[in-house]
Design an enzyme around this catalytic site. Structure first.
Site, PDB file in Angstrom:
ATOM      1  N   GLU A  91       0.823  -1.202   0.000  1.00 43.41           N
ATOM      2  CA  GLU A  91       0.000   0.000   0.000  1.00 43.41           C
ATOM      3  C   GLU A  91       0.860   1.256   0.000  1.00 43.41           C
ATOM      4  O   GLU A  91       1.905   1.305   0.646  1.00 43.41           O
ATOM      5  CB  GLU A  91      -0.906   0.028   1.236  1.00 43.41           C
ATOM      6  CG  GLU A  91      -1.931  -1.082   1.275  1.00 43.41           C
ATOM      7  CD  GLU A  91      -2.777  -1.036   2.531  1.00 43.41           C
ATOM      8  OE1 GLU A  91      -2.894   0.053   3.141  1.00 43.41           O
ATOM      9  OE2 GLU A  91      -3.315  -2.089   2.917  1.00 43.41           O
ATOM     10  N   CYS A 325      -3.167   0.794   8.387  1.00 44.56           N
ATOM     11  CA  CYS A 325      -2.075   0.198   7.612  1.00 44.56           C
ATOM     12  C   CYS A 325      -2.336  -1.280   7.355  1.00 44.56           C
ATOM     13  O   CYS A 325      -2.566  -2.053   8.278  1.00 44.56           O
ATOM     14  CB  CYS A 325      -0.767   0.377   8.379  1.00 44.56           C
ATOM     15  SG  CYS A 325       0.662  -0.281   7.510  1.00 44.56           S
TER      16      CYS A 325
END
Length: 352
Positions: A91, A325
């Site tokens: 990501e 996250c």
């Protein structure tokens, strides 16, 4: 791929250091490798061997990372699920005000109990060029003037690749040194290596509590370092490089948000050359952790500020699009939290 491999491939087609520098800068701006400048076309600068040999190198670079999916958030951030050449995904997050959060590993070995990335463990390291590729991709979308290594992974566990990427971004990438932020749970090597670098990044330290025993529970495989010692090391680095430390504190309701903790945090951080970022936990369905109420978060901020600690509230960017996250990758890769699955199974047995 490592940056040296990229440079060697360019040298093999006849690129001299001046050519390699221009190609570096073009790529890190998100431009084609053979991009010219306002004053000079590429065909007037690169020798024929370089012009003819760039295409296959550019194809290799393009395969390093690609945007698998984009997720716009209400707060102005843009979460990117980035596919790597081997099919793994990481990501990146474009932040408001020209920032970018990048990943340094696929997965993570630290296993923070409140972090989705650690659920899958460490799968592999990112090469320095794969890290830089996240910046190149992001700059094709909008400007990037700050890069924080706070995405998937523990940067200190991929030290050489991360430091190589930082050196590159802080030179050819044209990012100010204090706008490159190295985040760590407190690996001792960080405090040895970073002061020796030509490009000295800012430092963010995962604190999360003033209690050593609680920190060991929350960060089970982090180095066993007392919070007070971690702050002392951070303070020394901040004074040496001339920009403040960022202390990270993920707020977990009923775990590390008590008044006793805030009193201890005020004693620990008052007068330090740093800022405390309090990050309300990004709750997910069925999780054992919850975020404190907005009222509690603001009360904590006011209390710490009134007691001499510069404090900011930092929500995970993109709360409405799997903002924590690793959550976006977990959804795409079907990562399962085994502990949550066991709780659901036990609940089913009890209900039966």
């Amino acid at each position: 791929m490592h940056i040296q491999e990229f440079h060697q491939a360019l040298a093999d087609i006849g690129a001299r250091p001046c050519h390699i520098g221009r190609i570096n800068r073009a790529w890190l701006k998100g431009l084609p490798l053979d991009a010219g400048t306002r004053h000079q076309k590429s065909e007037d600068y690169f020798p024929l061997s370089v012009r003819e040999g760039l295409a296959p190198i550019a194809a290799r670079i393009e395969k390093l990372a690609r945007i698998h999916s984009r997720h716009d958030a209400d707060d102005g951030s843009l979460r990117l699920l980035v596919g790597l050449g081997d099919g793994q995904m990481v990501e990146s997050v474009l932040l408001p005000r020209d920032g970018l959060c990048v990943s340094s590993q696929v997965g993570c070995a630290v296993g923070c109990t409140f972090c989705m990335t650690g659920k899958s463990g460490l799968l592999r390291q990112l090469g320095s060029a794969e890290i830089a590729a996240q910046v190149a991709l992001a700059r094709r979308i909008r400007p990037v003037k700050k890069v924080v290594f706070m995405g998937m992974g523990e940067p200190a566990h991929n030290m050489e690749n991360v430091l190589e990427a930082i050196q590159w971004l802080g030179t050819d990438g044209n990012i100010g040194h204090k706008n490159l932020v190295f985040s760590t749970v407190g690996d001792a090597r960080v405090f040895e290596r970073l002061p020796q670098l030509e490009v000295k990044p800012a430092l963010a330290l995962s604190l999360h509590t003033t209690r050593a025993d609680l920190r060991e529970q929350l960060l089970p495989r982090a180095p066993r370092i007392a919070p007070a010692e971690l702050v002392e090391l951070g303070e020394a680095y901040a004074r040496r490089v001339g920009y403040p430390i960022q202390y990270q504190w993920t707020l977990l309701a009923g775990v590390n948000d008590s008044q006793e903790e805030m009193d201890a945090a005020a004693r620990l951080l008052k007068g330090k050359y740093g800022v405390l970022n309090i990050i309300p936990y990004n709750s997910v369905e069925g999780d054992r952790f919850q975020r404190p109420s907005s009222e509690r978060v603001q009360a904590i901020k006011r209390y710490l500020h009134d007691n001499g600690v510069l404090t900011k509230v930092r929500d995970s960017a993109g709360q409405d699009v799997d903002g924590g996250c690793g959550q976006l990758r977990a959804r795409a890769a079907h990562v399962i939290d085994a502990s949550r699955l066991r709780r659901r199974e036990q609940a089913g047995v009890s209900a039966g």
